[in-house]
Design an enzyme around this catalytic site. Structure first.
Site, mmCIF file in Angstrom:
data_model
loop_
_atom_site.group_PDB
_atom_site.id
_atom_site.type_symbol
_atom_site.label_atom_id
_atom_site.label_comp_id
_atom_site.label_asym_id
_atom_site.label_seq_id
_atom_site.Cartn_x
_atom_site.Cartn_y
_atom_site.Cartn_z
ATOM 1 N N GLY A 1 -22.747 31.722 44.496
ATOM 2 C CA GLY A 1 -21.299 31.776 44.401
ATOM 3 C C GLY A 1 -20.656 30.587 45.076
ATOM 4 O O GLY A 1 -21.329 29.839 45.784
ATOM 5 N N PRO A 2 -19.355 30.430 44.887
ATOM 6 C CA PRO A 2 -18.650 29.283 45.476
ATOM 7 C C PRO A 2 -18.636 29.372 47.005
ATOM 8 O O PRO A 2 -18.962 30.412 47.565
ATOM 9 C CB PRO A 2 -17.239 29.397 44.903
ATOM 10 C CG PRO A 2 -17.172 30.650 44.130
ATOM 11 C CD PRO A 2 -18.509 31.279 44.055
ATOM 12 N N PRO A 3 -18.266 28.287 47.661
ATOM 13 C CA PRO A 3 -18.248 28.278 49.125
ATOM 14 C C PRO A 3 -17.261 29.288 49.697
ATOM 15 O O PRO A 3 -16.227 29.553 49.087
ATOM 16 C CB PRO A 3 -17.783 26.859 49.472
ATOM 17 C CG PRO A 3 -17.958 26.059 48.228
ATOM 18 C CD PRO A 3 -17.862 26.997 47.084
ATOM 19 N N GLY A 4 -17.608 29.807 50.833
ATOM 20 C CA GLY A 4 -16.669 30.632 51.582
ATOM 21 C C GLY A 4 -16.440 32.019 51.028
ATOM 22 O O GLY A 4 -15.456 32.670 51.366
ATOM 23 N N VAL A 5 -17.349 32.520 50.190
ATOM 24 C CA VAL A 5 -17.165 33.875 49.672
ATOM 25 C C VAL A 5 -17.996 34.885 50.439
ATOM 26 O O VAL A 5 -18.061 36.048 50.062
ATOM 27 C CB VAL A 5 -17.498 33.971 48.166
ATOM 28 C CG1 VAL A 5 -16.500 33.152 47.360
ATOM 29 C CG2 VAL A 5 -18.908 33.513 47.881
ATOM 30 N N GLY A 6 -18.673 34.443 51.489
ATOM 31 C CA GLY A 6 -19.343 35.404 52.358
ATOM 32 C C GLY A 6 -20.845 35.506 52.150
ATOM 33 O O GLY A 6 -21.455 36.495 52.547
ATOM 34 N N LYS A 7 -21.467 34.512 51.569
ATOM 35 C CA LYS A 7 -22.918 34.574 51.347
ATOM 36 C C LYS A 7 -23.662 34.597 52.677
ATOM 37 O O LYS A 7 -24.479 35.483 52.934
ATOM 38 C CB LYS A 7 -23.376 33.354 50.517
ATOM 39 C CG LYS A 7 -22.721 33.305 49.148
ATOM 40 C CD LYS A 7 -23.256 32.166 48.317
ATOM 41 C CE LYS A 7 -22.906 30.785 48.844
ATOM 42 N NZ LYS A 7 -21.463 30.514 48.872
ATOM 43 N N THR A 8 -23.325 33.627 53.526
ATOM 44 C CA THR A 8 -24.005 33.564 54.809
ATOM 45 C C THR A 8 -23.691 34.789 55.646
ATOM 46 O O THR A 8 -24.573 35.397 56.250
ATOM 47 C CB THR A 8 -23.591 32.290 55.570
ATOM 48 O OG1 THR A 8 -23.857 31.172 54.739
ATOM 49 C CG2 THR A 8 -24.357 32.156 56.860
ATOM 50 N N SER B 1 -16.358 23.356 27.407
ATOM 51 C CA SER B 1 -15.285 24.346 27.382
ATOM 52 C C SER B 1 -13.895 23.730 27.428
ATOM 53 O O SER B 1 -12.899 24.441 27.372
ATOM 54 C CB SER B 1 -15.468 25.359 28.523
ATOM 55 O OG SER B 1 -15.119 24.780 29.746
ATOM 56 N N LYS C 1 -12.488 31.092 36.331
ATOM 57 C CA LYS C 1 -11.396 30.346 35.703
ATOM 58 C C LYS C 1 -10.077 31.093 35.844
ATOM 59 O O LYS C 1 -9.026 30.501 36.107
ATOM 60 C CB LYS C 1 -11.723 30.097 34.235
ATOM 61 C CG LYS C 1 -12.829 29.052 34.067
ATOM 62 C CD LYS C 1 -13.256 28.930 32.622
ATOM 63 C CE LYS C 1 -14.284 27.802 32.483
ATOM 64 N NZ LYS C 1 -14.842 27.740 31.126
HETATM 65 N N1 ATP Z 1 -15.526 39.985 51.645
HETATM 66 C C1 ATP Z 1 -15.326 39.466 52.851
HETATM 67 N N2 ATP Z 1 -14.868 40.216 53.844
HETATM 68 C C2 ATP Z 1 -14.674 39.702 55.062
HETATM 69 N N3 ATP Z 1 -14.887 38.423 55.406
HETATM 70 C C3 ATP Z 1 -15.357 37.606 54.460
HETATM 71 C C4 ATP Z 1 -15.606 38.078 53.139
HETATM 72 N N4 ATP Z 1 -16.050 37.048 52.410
HETATM 73 C C5 ATP Z 1 -16.099 35.990 53.236
HETATM 74 N N5 ATP Z 1 -15.678 36.317 54.474
HETATM 75 C C6 ATP Z 1 -15.606 35.426 55.623
HETATM 76 O O1 ATP Z 1 -15.392 34.112 55.198
HETATM 77 C C7 ATP Z 1 -16.045 33.180 56.004
HETATM 78 C C8 ATP Z 1 -16.898 32.265 55.174
HETATM 79 O O2 ATP Z 1 -18.004 32.958 54.632
HETATM 80 P P1 ATP Z 1 -19.464 32.413 54.583
HETATM 81 O O3 ATP Z 1 -19.668 31.386 55.629
HETATM 82 O O4 ATP Z 1 -20.395 33.544 54.536
HETATM 83 O O5 ATP Z 1 -19.407 31.682 53.187
HETATM 84 P P2 ATP Z 1 -20.582 31.182 52.270
HETATM 85 O O6 ATP Z 1 -20.497 31.937 51.001
HETATM 86 O O7 ATP Z 1 -21.861 31.239 53.013
HETATM 87 O O8 ATP Z 1 -20.133 29.681 51.965
HETATM 88 P P3 ATP Z 1 -21.006 28.367 51.787
HETATM 89 O O9 ATP Z 1 -21.476 28.368 50.350
HETATM 90 O O10 ATP Z 1 -20.026 27.286 52.041
HETATM 91 O O11 ATP Z 1 -22.097 28.464 52.781
HETATM 92 C C9 ATP Z 1 -16.855 33.980 56.982
HETATM 93 O O12 ATP Z 1 -16.185 34.010 58.211
HETATM 94 C C10 ATP Z 1 -16.905 35.371 56.358
HETATM 95 O O13 ATP Z 1 -17.017 36.366 57.320
HETATM 96 MG MG MG Z 2 -23.044 29.717 53.856
#
Ligand code: ATP
Ligand code: MG
Length: 796
Positions: A356-363, A677, A720
């Site tokens: 998924g895209p950055p910052g969606v909570g993967k880590t 697309s 999108k």
């Molecule tokens: N559904 C959610 N509920 C609560 N907090 C979230 C959620 N999704 C993301 N966050 C918060 O957003 C921040 C960024 O998430 P995270 O670092 O896990 O992104 P990532 O998907 O690993 O991005 P990257 O691809 O850049 O590594 C974290 O502080 C995380 O706790």
């Molecule tokens: Mg990450």
């Protein structure tokens, strides 16, 4: 030597092997040959005199007349001793030099006619100088050469007869027989001394080199002996004091550490071998350091340490909910995964991959899973790794070698069953130093990772207990074999509503706590958060949002710290601007599409969805198409297809496209765009250009176009749609065949957006373009069927 008796005319000849007799010396000889024994016995019965000459070659047993030298000395047998084996030892006093002038018998032994061979002496300063020189040099040689007795030094120093001096020295030196013979035969004393001084000079050189070598060997020996003695003393002192020598103590300590670990057999053997080597090496040697380092690594790894898994699903659910808002489907998948682990604990676990895209909570999901299971969590970044050795380590023969990132993470985790999150698996490189992807495959593959072998450790470490979760922004660049082994879980971006909820429930409380504020001092209103989302972030995830919230909290914290009496700051939309400054992003679509020829498209990129603008212009020319912007080949092809379709369907003069060059430009964001697309967007921009009708500013579109005007489905509709929402778009034109994807799109986003489903390009144009201002026809359906609108032609 007393005046020797008159020299007889004939003398029996005793040939000497390997020895040259010199006048006036006392020579001990061993006599073994039968004929020589007889000779000695015979002369002992008479005047005891004989002639001693050197044989020409030491190899000849019984030399004949031709095989002895011409010059020798007269000798008188002074003493004789019979040895039980039948040989004789005799002591011969040598007299003056003689010359053999001929032989009178060769049986039973050689008998020769002899004549005196007196010296030729020319007195003068040269002779004196030569004498001194020879004396001096010789005395120096005596000091360096062990075989010359020191008494010789005195004898030589006190001898001033030049000839006797030459004989004495010539006899004493260990030089070649021929050289000695030459000295003996030289009758001219000055010449003999000159020759001798050359020989001495050479010998001195040889002696000097010899003694240099000798003294080096000696000092080396002295030093190591000294060190040995000192070490023994040190040891004795330490024993006396009850201390251990630091080197030994170190080895003992390592051994204790290693003994305390339940090492696998292979590792135990290796460790014992290396400990053995370590004991033998001096502590200061480089090799010692290398081995110690290695053993420290072995001792630091969690060979036998594991944590107990908590497989309570209710607990896991709680932890996941605690840390993350919504993402219901993702949580479900994770719980299913854990359920399988619970039922089949030793099933070779498959690997989760969060895409998924950055910052969606993967880590952060990975961290939650580790927390739920009670496992140690370690992050390993695969992004930018180009060298296999980063994963697998360098062999110990490299200077500064270290284990690779997997083994290092294991040490940090301190348990053999941690959760490893391998980030950015889609951004692994490859170059001449080997392919990191295949090393990674070996790490992840349950079939192989039980016998993972790091180059540095050079013993196996069982990785099968490690739980791996990988993350990627896109699967496109993940090597196929790797992808096949992973269970992919997609995480899409968040809608504005979801972002708002995440912010309210998670990000705001977390940031308030991090800045040390109290809940009574700051609050964010929904409108304030929405303003941050819309004006200050443009992202699929929430990382930027969290940063902005953090920034606002810090501004307030500073006021509090500076002593301002802050009751409660309510962060409203207006306060956001006051605290954080002017909006960073503004809805662009409206401004851009003011003019005909510009259309708003929607694109998918690894960092989420994005809006893109396609600009079309035309200028007099020859019908060429130029496409610019960061545009890939596939996108260029769909530009061509779009142009062909428009050319075939626009209500224009037949010659118009032949007389004009068309330029399509896709102003590039930072991310290069490609894929088919954007086809419908380019067709729309072109049609807008040639018809003069503007594209509606609330509308964005996506879809692939064929030459016959069909609109083909696309991927990433959810991303999108989210991008459209972020950009302030309210209408999305998408391929009819993507209609089922609507299911993926959150309810509230569906409510915010109007979707128009298009089967062919005509549907798109109809929905996208503003009506013609004067109501004229703007494109001809099936131009090739001759249905071009008549009034359009008349208009032009
Ligand atoms: N559904 C959610 N509920 C609560 N907090 C979230 C959620 N999704 C993301 N966050 C918060 O957003 C921040 C960024 O998430 P995270 O670092 O896990 O992104 P990532 O998907 O690993 O991005 P990257 O691809 O850049 O590594 C974290 O502080 C995380 O706790
Ligand atoms: Mg990450």
């Amino acid at each position: 030597m007393g005046a020797p008796p008159e020299l007889p005319a004939e003398l029996p000849v005793l040939p000497l092997r390997d020895t040259v007799p010199f006048p006036d010396t006392l020579t001990p000889l061993a006599v073994g040959q039968e004929r020589s024994v007889r000779l000695v016995n015979d002369v002992l019965g008479g005047d005891r005199m004989l002639a001693m000459v050197a044989s020409r070659s030491p190899d000849i047993e019984a030399p004949g007349p031709d095989q002895v030298h011409e010059y020798g000395v007269v000798g008188t047998v002074a003493r004789m001793l019979k040895v039980p084996d039948g040989t004789l030892r005799i002591l011969v006093q040598a007299g003056p030099r003689i010359r053999l002038t001929g032989f009178s018998a060769d049986q039973p032994y050689l008998v020769a006619r002899v004549a005196e061979a007196p010296d030729v002496v020319r007195e003068g300063p040269e002779l004196t100088a030569l004498v001194r020189n020879v004396q001096e040099t010789f005395s120096r040689i005596v000091e360096d050469v062990p075989y010359l007795p020191e008494e010789l030094q005195m004898a030589v120093a006190n001898l001033d007869d030049p000839s006797a001096l030459a004989h004495l020295i010539g006899g004493a030196l260990r030089i070649k027989t021929e050289e000695k013979q030459a000295l003996l035969e030289e009758l001219d004393v000055a010449r003999r001394l000159r020759h001798l001084s050359e020989v001495l000079a050479r010998e001195l050189e040889v002696a000097a080199i010899g003694s240099r070598i000798q003294s080096r060997v000696q000092s080396e020996l002295d030093r190591s002996q000294r060190e040995y003695v000192l070490r023994q003393q040190l040891k004795a002192i330490q024993e006396e004091l009850g201390e251990r020598d630091p080197g030994e103590a170190e080895v003992a300590e390592l051994r204790e550490q290693l003994d305390a670990i339940a090492l696998p057999d292979e590792v135990r053997r290796q460790a014992d071998r290396e400990l053995g080597r370590l004991e033998k090496l001096p502590q200061a040697s480089a090799e010692h350091g290398v081995i110690r380092n290695y053993l420290e690594w072995i001792a630091a790894l969690p060979w036998d340490t594991t944590t107990d898994d908590n497989l309570d699903l209710a607990h896991a659910r709680e932890v996941l909910d605690d840390d993350h808002y919504d993402i219901e489907r993702v949580k479900e998948r994770i719980l299913e995964f854990l359920a399988v682990r619970r039922l089949k604990p030793d099933a070779r676990g498959s690997i989760l991959c969060f895409v998924g895209p950055p910052g969606v909570g993967k880590t952060s999901l990975g961290q939650s899973i580790a927390r739920a299971l009670g496992r140690k969590f370690e992050r390993i970044s695969a992004g930018g790794v180009r060298d296999e050795a980063e994963i697998r380590g360098h062999r110990r023969t490299y200077i500064g070698a270290m284990p690779g990132t997997i083994i290092r993470a294991l040490r940090d985790a301190g348990s053999a069953n941690p959760l490893f999150m391998i980030d950015e698996i889609d951004k692994m490189g490859a170059d001449y130093r080997g392919d990191p992807a295949s090393a990674m495959l070996e790490v992840l593959d349950p079939e192989q990772n039980a016998t993972f072998r790091d180059h540095y450790l050079d013993v196996r470490f069982d990785l099968s207990k490690v739980m791996f979760i990988t993350t990627a922004n896109t699967l496109d660049t993940v090597p196929g074999p790797l992808r096949d082994r992973m269970e992919v879980i997609q995480l899409a971006g968040y809608t504005e509503e979801e972002k708002l909820q995440i912010a309210k429930r998670y990000l705001v409380p977390r940031q308030i706590e991090r800045t040390g504020l109290r809940k009574s001092q700051i609050a964010f209103s929904d409108a304030g958060l929405k303003a941050i989302i819309a004006e200050r972030t443009r992202e699929a995830g929430v990382r930027g949002l969290e940063r902005e919230i953090g920034a606002a909290c810090r501004k307030v914290a500073r006021r509090v710290a500076e002593g301002e009496d802050v009751r409660k700051v309510n962060v409203t939309a207006a306060r956001v601007r006051e605290l954080l400054g002017r909006p960073r992003f503004q809805p662009e679509a409206r401004r851009r599409t003011q003019q005909a020829g510009v259309a708003t498209g929607l694109a998918w990129t690894p960092v989420g969805g994005d809006v893109l603008f396609v600009e079309a212009t035309a200028m007099p020319g020859k019908g060429r198409l130029t496409v610019t912007g960061q545009v890939g080949d596939v996108m260029k092809e769909s530009a061509q297809a779009a142009l062909s379709w428009v050319r075939g369907h626009a209500a224009l003069d037949d010659g118009w496209f032949g007389d004009h060059d068309v330029h399509l430009h896709v102003p590039a964001g930072a991310v290069p765009k490609d894929g088919p697309s954007a086809g419908v967007t380019m067709a729309t921009a072109l049609m807008s250009l040639v018809s003069g009708r503007r594209v509606r500013d609330d509308t964005a579109m996506t879809g692939e176009i064929t030459l016959t005007g069909q609109v083909l489905p696309i991927g990433g509709l959810k991303e999108k749609a989210l991008a459209a929402q972020r950009a302030g778009i309210t209408r999305v034109i998408a391929p009819r065949r993507n209609e089922p994807d609507l299911e993926d799109i959150p309810e509230h986003l569906r409510a915010d957006l109007e979707f128009v489903w298009a089967g062919e390009i005509g549907d798109v144009l109809e929905a996208a373009l503003e009506p013609p201002r004067d109501g004229r026809a703007w494109f001809a359906e099936g131009r090739d069927r001759g249905m071009l609108a008549a009034e359009t032609q008349a208009d032009r």
